[in-house]
Each structure stands twice: as structure tokens, then as C-alpha cells.
Write a protein that holds these residues in place. Structure first.
Motif, mmCIF file in Angstrom:
data_model
loop_
_atom_site.group_PDB
_atom_site.id
_atom_site.type_symbol
_atom_site.label_atom_id
_atom_site.label_comp_id
_atom_site.label_asym_id
_atom_site.label_seq_id
_atom_site.Cartn_x
_atom_site.Cartn_y
_atom_site.Cartn_z
ATOM 1 N N THR A 1 0.814 -1.223 0.000
ATOM 2 C CA THR A 1 0.000 0.000 0.000
ATOM 3 C C THR A 1 0.844 1.268 0.000
ATOM 4 O O THR A 1 0.354 2.342 0.341
ATOM 5 N N ASP A 2 2.120 1.169 -0.372
ATOM 6 C CA ASP A 2 3.007 2.321 -0.290
ATOM 7 C C ASP A 2 2.502 3.496 -1.134
ATOM 8 O O ASP A 2 2.585 4.652 -0.720
ATOM 9 N N VAL B 1 -6.888 2.476 5.781
ATOM 10 C CA VAL B 1 -6.318 1.871 4.578
ATOM 11 C C VAL B 1 -6.175 0.379 4.810
ATOM 12 O O VAL B 1 -5.634 -0.051 5.839
ATOM 13 N N THR B 2 -6.656 -0.406 3.859
ATOM 14 C CA THR B 2 -6.478 -1.858 3.924
ATOM 15 C C THR B 2 -5.734 -2.321 2.678
ATOM 16 O O THR B 2 -5.757 -1.667 1.635
ATOM 17 N N SER B 3 -5.090 -3.462 2.799
ATOM 18 C CA SER B 3 -4.305 -4.016 1.693
ATOM 19 C C SER B 3 -4.996 -5.242 1.106
ATOM 20 O O SER B 3 -5.945 -5.785 1.678
ATOM 21 N N GLY B 4 -4.482 -5.676 -0.029
ATOM 22 C CA GLY B 4 -4.956 -6.900 -0.667
ATOM 23 C C GLY B 4 -4.107 -8.100 -0.301
ATOM 24 O O GLY B 4 -3.993 -9.045 -1.106
ATOM 25 N N ARG B 5 -3.526 -8.064 0.897
ATOM 26 C CA ARG B 5 -2.693 -9.191 1.337
ATOM 27 C C ARG B 5 -3.490 -10.495 1.263
ATOM 28 O O ARG B 5 -4.603 -10.587 1.747
ATOM 29 N N GLY B 6 -2.885 -11.495 0.635
ATOM 30 C CA GLY B 6 -3.530 -12.788 0.477
ATOM 31 C C GLY B 6 -4.165 -12.980 -0.883
ATOM 32 O O GLY B 6 -4.310 -14.121 -1.347
ATOM 33 N N LEU B 7 -4.538 -11.877 -1.559
ATOM 34 C CA LEU B 7 -5.194 -12.002 -2.863
ATOM 35 C C LEU B 7 -4.227 -12.372 -3.976
ATOM 36 O O LEU B 7 -4.643 -12.855 -5.033
ATOM 37 N N HIS B 8 -2.945 -12.135 -3.754
ATOM 38 C CA HIS B 8 -1.943 -12.339 -4.809
ATOM 39 C C HIS B 8 -0.986 -13.496 -4.514
ATOM 40 O O HIS B 8 -0.028 -13.708 -5.264
ATOM 41 N N ASP B 9 -1.223 -14.227 -3.445
ATOM 42 C CA ASP B 9 -0.272 -15.255 -3.031
ATOM 43 C C ASP B 9 -0.010 -16.275 -4.139
ATOM 44 O O ASP B 9 1.136 -16.604 -4.442
ATOM 45 N N GLY B 10 -1.074 -16.787 -4.752
ATOM 46 C CA GLY B 10 -0.918 -17.801 -5.787
ATOM 47 C C GLY B 10 -0.190 -17.294 -7.016
ATOM 48 O O GLY B 10 0.825 -17.879 -7.437
ATOM 49 N N PRO B 11 -0.673 -16.196 -7.636
ATOM 50 C CA PRO B 11 0.005 -15.695 -8.830
ATOM 51 C C PRO B 11 1.464 -15.305 -8.602
ATOM 52 O O PRO B 11 2.329 -15.598 -9.429
ATOM 53 N N VAL B 12 1.767 -14.646 -7.470
ATOM 54 C CA VAL B 12 3.147 -14.215 -7.226
ATOM 55 C C VAL B 12 4.041 -15.428 -6.956
ATOM 56 O O VAL B 12 5.183 -15.491 -7.432
ATOM 57 N N ALA B 13 3.531 -16.394 -6.205
ATOM 58 C CA ALA B 13 4.323 -17.601 -5.945
ATOM 59 C C ALA B 13 4.624 -18.335 -7.245
ATOM 60 O O ALA B 13 5.753 -18.796 -7.474
ATOM 61 N N GLU B 14 3.630 -18.424 -8.106
ATOM 62 C CA GLU B 14 3.809 -19.100 -9.396
ATOM 63 C C GLU B 14 4.844 -18.382 -10.256
ATOM 64 O O GLU B 14 5.730 -19.013 -10.857
ATOM 65 N N ASN C 1 -7.044 -6.881 7.021
ATOM 66 C CA ASN C 1 -5.833 -6.357 6.368
ATOM 67 C C ASN C 1 -5.637 -4.862 6.614
ATOM 68 O O ASN C 1 -5.130 -4.143 5.751
ATOM 69 N N LEU C 2 -6.047 -4.407 7.791
ATOM 70 C CA LEU C 2 -5.901 -2.988 8.123
ATOM 71 C C LEU C 2 -4.411 -2.645 8.244
ATOM 72 O O LEU C 2 -3.641 -3.352 8.871
ATOM 73 N N VAL C 3 -4.021 -1.548 7.620
ATOM 74 C CA VAL C 3 -2.616 -1.116 7.607
ATOM 75 C C VAL C 3 -2.406 -0.067 8.706
ATOM 76 O O VAL C 3 -3.210 0.846 8.866
ATOM 77 N N GLY C 4 -1.291 -0.221 9.443
ATOM 78 C CA GLY C 4 -0.940 0.763 10.426
ATOM 79 C C GLY C 4 -1.582 0.585 11.769
ATOM 80 O O GLY C 4 -2.395 -0.292 12.001
#
Length: 312
Positions: free
Chosen positions: A71-72, A85-98, A309-312
Motif C-alpha cells: 500500500t506504499d 487503509v487496507t491491503s490486498g494481502r492474500g489475494l496475490h499469493d498464488g500468482p506471485v508464488a507461481e 488487512n488494516l494497515v498501520g
């Protein structure tokens, strides 16, 4: 009627609680004038200028739901302190790992060299045929030691994939312990850990503390056959130090998906370095189950509960 702004880049539907309306907007264009009363802004694919515009214009805003894992850009846009502010943590785990696995295997199996040979219509005999079983170069994940710096949910998804190919994985994070069956150490252990690494994978977030964390000292500690892969944030890697380490053969190669400046300028020497594989920030870009995530998060927000996924 309460308003949530949904970007046209979001492909999945969001089920709204009673009393809510959704307004679509194109993140590449200025915000529509009738959206100024929005209480929630969903961010996906927005440029920094559009985020700064939103921070200035959306005076009723209370929550920015960023679908990116990092979220930078949102945090730098200037939203008031009361905006959650919340993030999409967890939504990209599969694609990024692949994608990370693909980059690691591309380096091990010398895929960039094969592509260059194909462009030249040259049968690269040195890349095929009889090969050394016990090569000192990094040529296989079988028996390799992979160090993953930034061991969060993406790394937890990646580690079993590496392990399935018989690699040994060690994680590095702020807190030591064991996660996803992998031993995790703190950065204090890096001087002892890196000399035995065949691959260093960076999945670090962009913070003041992580800027150029993968720098000259870290690169100097790696063995000369090691490969560096960065899929976290570009600011976490010192690109000049990496180029120097590759050109002086202190490390063997690198595969980079993120860069200090994006798009990577045509003038960057990284393009012309044959032992650097440039990937155009392609690891993510496909959030999984984003609609279901936003539906659940909006229900929590509507009920006055803590946001995921709350940031801060």
C-alpha cells in the motif's frame, strides 16, 4: 445512500449491504464529479496522480481498500489520517508464488540464454546434451538452498512449491520461528545464512527500513554461483550494487520483477545485461477472489467491525 467507488479494473462483482450504492470509475481517468460523496474507495491499478487527486477531492472518504499487496502508493498519496487503509494481502499469493517459481527455474535452466540462441537461430550445444550432475553453478532446485527474505503469506505459498522440487527453504522475517513448515530467522542471522544460499528471493515491502536492504553487504555475502530474485518492491534492491556484483561475477545472475523506477527506463543498463532477466512487474496483477474479499470487508465496515488487512 452510502457510496463505494469500484474501479473498472475489478472484474468480480461485490455484493453491497442495504443502503449502499456502487459507482464505477476508470482509474486511468479523473474521478467523476458525482462521486465526490464516496465513503469508500477501492483501488486497483490507480496511478499515483489519480490517488493524489482522490485524496484531495474525496472529502467524505473513510476507507481506502487497496487490492495490491503493498500500500506504499496509497500511503504516499496524502489521504487524511482518519481514512482507514487496507491491503490486498492474500489475494496475490498464488500468482506471485507461481511467477517467482518461474523466474527461479528460468535462471536455473538458463531459459534467457535459450531465447537469445533462438533469436540467433543457433543450436546452443552448451545448453543441452551431457551436463555435469554436480555442477558448481546453480542448475537445479534439487538440493538447492533457497533463502526467502520477507516471509509472509506469499512465501508461505511459495515454499511448498520449492520443496516439491527438493529445495531446502529458509525464511527471513522480523520474527523468528517456524511458518508453513519452514524455519524462519531474523535478519540478524543473514551473515551466517547467505554464504550457503544458492538463491536469494526478496519479497520485502517498501518501507524506510527496507530501502536497499538487498545491497552491497548482502550481495557480497552470497556465493558467486548464487542467483538473486526480487518480486517484492523495487526500492528494496540496490540496482547499482547488483549490476556491479554481476559484472564482477560476485553473483551469477538475477531475475527482477520490480524496479526502483517503473516502467524501467530504456536507458537502464539492466536491459542490456545478459545475466539479468527483466520481468515487467508481472508477478501479481491477478487478485484472486477480490469480489468475495470486498463483500466480506464491506459487511464488516457496515457493521462497525474491524476491517481485514488494516494497515498501520
Amino acid at each position: 445512500m452510502r457510496t463505494i467507488l469500484l474501479p473498472t479494473t475489478l472484474e468480480e462483482p461485490v455484493d453491497l449491504p442495504t443502503g449502499w450504492r456502487s459507482v464505477p470509475y476508470d482509474p486511468a481517468l479523473p474521478l467523476p464529479a458525482f462521486a465526490s460523496d464516496a465513503e469508500v474507495l477501492v483501488v486497483w491499478g490507480n496511478r499515483r496522480a489519480s490517488l493524489a487527486e482522490a485524496a484531495e477531492r474525496l472529502t467524505s472518504l473513510r476507507w481506502v481498500a487497496c487490492l495490491a499487496a503493498g500500500t506504499d502508493a496509497v500511503e504516499e498519496a496524502g489521504f487524511p489520517a482518519h481514512v482507514q487503509v487496507t491491503s490486498g494481502r492474500g489475494l496475490h499469493d498464488g500468482p506471485v508464488a507461481e511467477h517467482t517459481l518461474a523466474l527461479v527455474l528460468a535462471c536455473a535452466r538458463r531459459v534467457p540464454d535459450m531465447v537469445r540462441s533462438q533469436d540467433e537461430r543457433r543450436w546452443a550445444s552448451e545448453l543441452g546434451g551431457v551436463q555435469k550432475v554436480h555442477d558448481t553453478a546453480f542448475r537445479t532446485l534439487a538440493g538447492a538452498h533457497v533463502v526467502v527474505w520477507g516471509f509472509g503469506s506469499i512465501a508461505a505459498r511459495l515454499a511448498p512449491l520449492l520443496g516439491a522440487l527438493d529445495a531446502r527453504v529458509t525464511g527471513v522475517a522480523r520474527t523468528a520461528g517456524e511458518r508453513a513448515g519452514v524455519p524462519v530467522v531474523t535478519p540478524d542471522a543473514l551473515p551466517d545464512l547467505l554464504p550457503g544460499a544458492d538463491v536469494l528471493i526478496g519479497i520485502l515491502p517498501a518501507t524506510a527500513a527496507t530501502r536497499h536492504a538487498i545491497g552491497r553487504a548482502v550481495l557480497a555475502a552470497l556465493p558467486s554461483h548464487a542467483v538473486v530474485v526480487n518480486v517484492g518492491r523495487g526500492s528494496t534492491l540496490d540496482e547499482d550494487a547488483l549490476l556491479d556484483a554481476i559484472r564482477t561475477r560476485r553473483v551469477a545472475a538475477a531475475a527482477l520483477d520490480v524496479f526502483d523506477r517503473e516502467p524501467l527506463p530504456a536507458s537502464s543498463p539492466l536491459w542490456a545485461e545478459p545475466r539479468v532477466l527483466v520481468s515487467p512487474h508481472a508477478a501479481g496483477g491477478r487478485p484472486q477472489h477480490a469480489g468475495a474479499f470486498l463483500t466480506a470487508a464491506l459487511r464488516a465496515y457496515d457493521a462497525g467491525e474491524e476491517l481485514p488487512n488494516l494497515v498501520g
